[in-house]
Each structure stands twice: as C-alpha cells, then as structure tokens.
Motif scaffolding. Structure first.
Motif, short mmCIF file in Angstrom:
data_model
loop_
_atom_site.label_atom_id
_atom_site.label_comp_id
_atom_site.label_asym_id
_atom_site.label_seq_id
_atom_site.Cartn_x
_atom_site.Cartn_y
_atom_site.Cartn_z
N GLU A 251 0.83 -1.20 0.00
CA GLU A 251 0.00 0.00 0.00
C GLU A 251 0.87 1.25 0.00
N CYS A 252 0.61 2.15 -0.94
CA CYS A 252 1.37 3.41 -1.02
C CYS A 252 0.49 4.54 -0.50
N PRO A 253 0.86 5.16 0.61
CA PRO A 253 -0.01 6.22 1.16
C PRO A 253 -0.18 7.38 0.18
N ALA A 254 0.85 7.65 -0.64
CA ALA A 254 0.76 8.79 -1.56
C ALA A 254 -0.21 8.51 -2.71
N CYS A 255 -0.28 7.27 -3.14
CA CYS A 255 -1.07 6.94 -4.33
C CYS A 255 -2.47 6.42 -4.00
N GLY A 256 -2.68 5.99 -2.75
CA GLY A 256 -3.98 5.45 -2.38
C GLY A 256 -4.30 4.13 -3.06
N TYR A 258 -2.16 0.04 -4.22
CA TYR A 258 -1.07 -0.89 -3.92
C TYR A 258 -0.14 -0.98 -5.12
N HIS A 259 1.13 -0.65 -4.92
CA HIS A 259 2.09 -0.83 -6.03
C HIS A 259 2.39 -2.31 -6.19
N MET A 260 2.34 -2.79 -7.42
CA MET A 260 2.71 -4.19 -7.69
C MET A 260 4.20 -4.23 -8.02
N ARG A 313 1.30 8.65 -8.16
CA ARG A 313 1.62 10.06 -7.90
C ARG A 313 2.96 10.22 -7.19
N CYS A 314 3.57 9.09 -6.78
CA CYS A 314 4.75 9.18 -5.91
C CYS A 314 6.05 9.10 -6.71
N GLY A 315 5.95 9.08 -8.04
CA GLY A 315 7.16 9.04 -8.85
C GLY A 315 7.62 7.63 -9.19
N ARG A 316 6.87 6.63 -8.73
CA ARG A 316 7.24 5.26 -9.07
C ARG A 316 6.51 4.85 -10.36
N GLY A 317 7.14 3.92 -11.07
CA GLY A 317 6.50 3.43 -12.30
C GLY A 317 5.73 2.15 -12.07
ZN ZN Z 1 2.95 5.42 -4.93
#
Ligand code: ZN
Length: 425
Positions: A251-256, A258-260, A313-317
């Motif tokens: 879970e990514c708090p910035a994106c709301g 889950y990053h896979m 939104r956190c800069g991750r792809g």
């Molecule tokens: Zn994120």
C-alpha cells in the motif's frame, strides 16, 4: 547483508522509478531469461512448451504468456520434485520451504540463495518505501518454525534488526516480548495483530508504541485497520504477501493504492482467461521472475483483486492495484450472481453488542451460517440485530443461521479465515 546484496538493492530501488515502458522492457528481459532456463532445465516446463507448440522466443512480451496454460498448487503437487525442479541446480544447495498446508496438502519449495535474497530485497524495498528506516528494529509475529535465533553481522551493526516472535505463544507473551524489545515496526497477519491489539487494550499501561504496523497475508478490513490504528496510535499499512511470490504488492499512502512489484514477480489479473480492464475484479496469476530452482509460471494464486486505472503520484513506475479481496473463496456469491467483497462483511458486526470473534460460512448460494463467540450482551435482541444487519448487506432471500460457538480459533498461528465461501463455481 553482503556487498552484492547492497548492489542488488540499489538496482531494484532505481528500477521502481523507471518509466512504465522501461519497466516493461526490464520485465520482458527477466521473463525471457527465466523461460529459456526453465525450458532447458525443468521437465514439466519443457513438456508444457512442447504441448502448446511454442518456444521461449515466442513469448517476448507479457501478453504472449497467454499462449501457456495456467498452473496451480494442485498441479505442482501432482509433479515429482524431479519434474518440477531445475536439473542444473542442486536441491541440497537451495533453501527449502514448505507451505503451511492450511489449504490442503503442503507443498515444498526450493529457492536458490540468490532468489531467496531477491525475495528479501523485494520486501525490503516495500518496507523502505513505507517509511521503514534501516536502523529501526522490526518485530515479526511469525509461525513457531520461522523463529530465527541467529544474528547476522548487519544486525550486530544495528542495521535491519529483526526478531521473530512465535505466534504459537499467548498474546500476553507477545506483548511482554514487544514491551521489552520495543521494536519500531511490527509485522504480522491481520488476525494475529488483532489478537495483539485486544491484549494491549486489556493492559492498563502498555508501553509498546510502534511507529508503523504492517499487516499481511489476510484481508485488512476497515474495522481491523481502525482497531490497530487506534490501539497502537500509528499508521497501519497493508502488504500483499504470498508464500509463492513473496511481496506482490504494498500500500502506497501517496497513491492510495497498492504498487505491484512487477519487476520481480509478474502479475496477470485475469477473468475467464482474459486480462481485465482497470476497475474490474479479476484473479491473480503470477510468474515469479526469481524462481530458478522451481519455476512458477502462470501460477493461479487464488486471490481476487481490482486493477487501478490511476497513475502513480509518488514518482514510481510500478503499476497500481485498487483493492485486494484476498482469497477467491472469501467472496460471498449470491443467487443473483452478486459478489460481496470480504471488506464489507465486518461492518455488519459493528453495531451488534457482545460479538467476540466471528466467522461467516456460505455453503450454498442461498445458505449462510454466522458463527459467533458470544460475549456479555449478546442476547436475543443482539441476535435479531445481527440478522437484520446481515440481510441489509445481502438484500436477497437467503437461509441465515446464527450459531454461538465457544471458540472459533484454537491455533492463532494458523491462517484464520473469517469468511469462507464453499459455493462451487
Ligand atoms: Zn505510490
């Protein structure tokens, strides 16, 4: 942690920030490497390719994977260790793990040391992204066999210090250990964490105050999340771990969402054999890109998730999942075909007084049993209210039975399933 592990960690930390196109390229390279190895050295994979009339070079992109059949746990169980293992990797040089067997027969897995390292680094990346600092102490409520007394050199230097606490003990004992070691971060299954929170609430003065709680392995429903957050007074984050794939998403708090970790474990979300669109629910199928000793290809994980259409939104792809519904069996399926997500069910119990642990078992589309550990206040009116609340959620004609049970879970280390759907589909 050795120099090469630090180097690999650096590589995967950079990889999470690659553009989606470059991530797809990295994923395709890793997939090609795994398939060429598996086809050359693993009997079952060679047979699978031959029967489909394909060679590894035919599968250049993730979309081409659909040319291979799906596999699952019972398929791997039907294979001999020789059929499912790589003939160029000696099993005795591998790490061996066994699934707990709570879902049926246990399955033994071999992992090369490198794959085991990559699996740990994959989790480490997720912890770091969620606010964990390498100097913080981490406690893991784990099964008794996972308790490791050995301390590595990095721990002696005060880095990545980790203690496993046996969940086979009583929650009171977990709390004693946690209060004396004072970890900054706590990791555990949802059910186990809830038992711990209940124990902490019974103590008038609990000095255990973690900075982060990571919940894993089960569906983190809203009431459990708020119980944990209010008891420990810190953020509670959900991790999607599986035995076969390690950390699949977090879970990514910035994106709301889950990053896979798609550069480490390839995740397909499918329904009726086809990939789903964002916003749709589908079944998780994994290809573990770091499973060289016993390749897991198009493995049905048995969980259902919803893909997100949002851009990170956190800069991750790393792409996002919107929701994780957990095991497919945990979704209630009604006569009309409506499916009730497991996160919805706990809300039914919130207004009902005197409910301890509960379990909902659906045996047919029109039959549902609620088991309740009764506490003070669970009287006739409470039973009626529970029935009323459940019918409000289901909104369909169904035979509903409420049964009081003294204890629903005797072994807290086992994966307790609050919602069980036995309807064939
Ligand atoms: Zn994120």
């Amino acid at each position: 942690m050795y120099a090469y592990q630090i180097f690999e960690l650096g590589k995967i930390l950079r990889a999470q920030r690659l553009s989606p196109a470059r991530l797809a390229k990295l994923q395709a390279e890793k997939l090609g490497r795994l398939l060429r190895h598996a086809c050359g050295h693993v009997p079952y994979v060679r047979r699978m390719f031959d029967s489909q009339g394909v060679v590894p070079e035919d599968i250049a992109r993730v979309e081409d994977l659909s040319r291979l059949p799906l596999t699952d746990k019972s398929f791997y169980q039907s294979l001999t260790p020789r059929e499912r293992g790589a003939d160029d990797i000696r099993a005795e040089r591998c790490k061996t793990f066994q699934t707990s067997g709570t879902t049926g027969l246990p399955l033994r897995f071999h992992m090369t040391r490198r794959d085991f390292t990559m699996r740990n680094l994959n989790s480490a990346r997720a912890y770091l992204a969620s606010g964990y600092k390498p100097r913080q102490r981490m406690a893991v409520l784990a099964g008794d066999r996972q308790v490791n007394e050995k301390r590595s050199w990095n721990e002696r230097l005060g880095l990545w210090r980790r203690r496993e606490i046996s969940s086979w003990k009583d929650p009171e004992q977990w709390l004693d250990e946690l209060e004396s070691w004072k970890p900054h971060v706590l990791v555990g299954r949802v059910t186990t964490l809830v038992l711990l929170a209940e124990a902490a609430r019974r103590r008038t003065r609990s000095v255990f105050a973690p900075r982060r709680v990571f919940a894993s392995a089960e569906v983190l429903d809203d009431p459990s999340r708020s119980l944990l957050a209010s008891t420990f007074g810190c953020p509670v984050l959900d991790f999607y771990f599986t035995f076969e794939g390690g950390c699949l998403a977090w879970e990514c708090p910035a994106c709301g969402g889950y990053h896979m970790n798609t550069d480490m474990v390839l995740i397909e979300v499918i329904r009726d054999g086809k990939p789903v669109s964002p916003g749709e629910e589908g079944e998780v199928v994994i290809t573990n890109l770091h499973s060289y000793a016993m390749p897991l290809i198009r493995y049905r994980q048995g969980d259902s998730v919803v893909l997100s259409g949002k851009e990170p939104r956190c800069g991750r792809g790393l792409p996002l999942l919107d929701r994780i519904y957990g095991r497919k069996e945990d979704l209630l399926v009604l006569r009309s075909g409506r499916r009730i997500p497991p996160q919805a069910v706990p809300h039914v119990f919130i207004p009902v007084p005197g409910v301890g642990r509960w379990q909902v078992v659906q045996t047919a589309v029109d039959r549902l049993t609620i088991f309740v550990e009764p506490k003070e206040g669970f009287d006739r009116a409470a039973r009626l209210l529970l029935r009323e609340e459940m019918m409000k959620l289901l909104r369909e004609d169904i035979h509903l039975e409420i049964i009081e049970a003294e204890s629903l879970q005797r072994d807290p280390s086992a994966k307790f399933r609050p919602i069980i759907c036995e309807v064939k589909r």
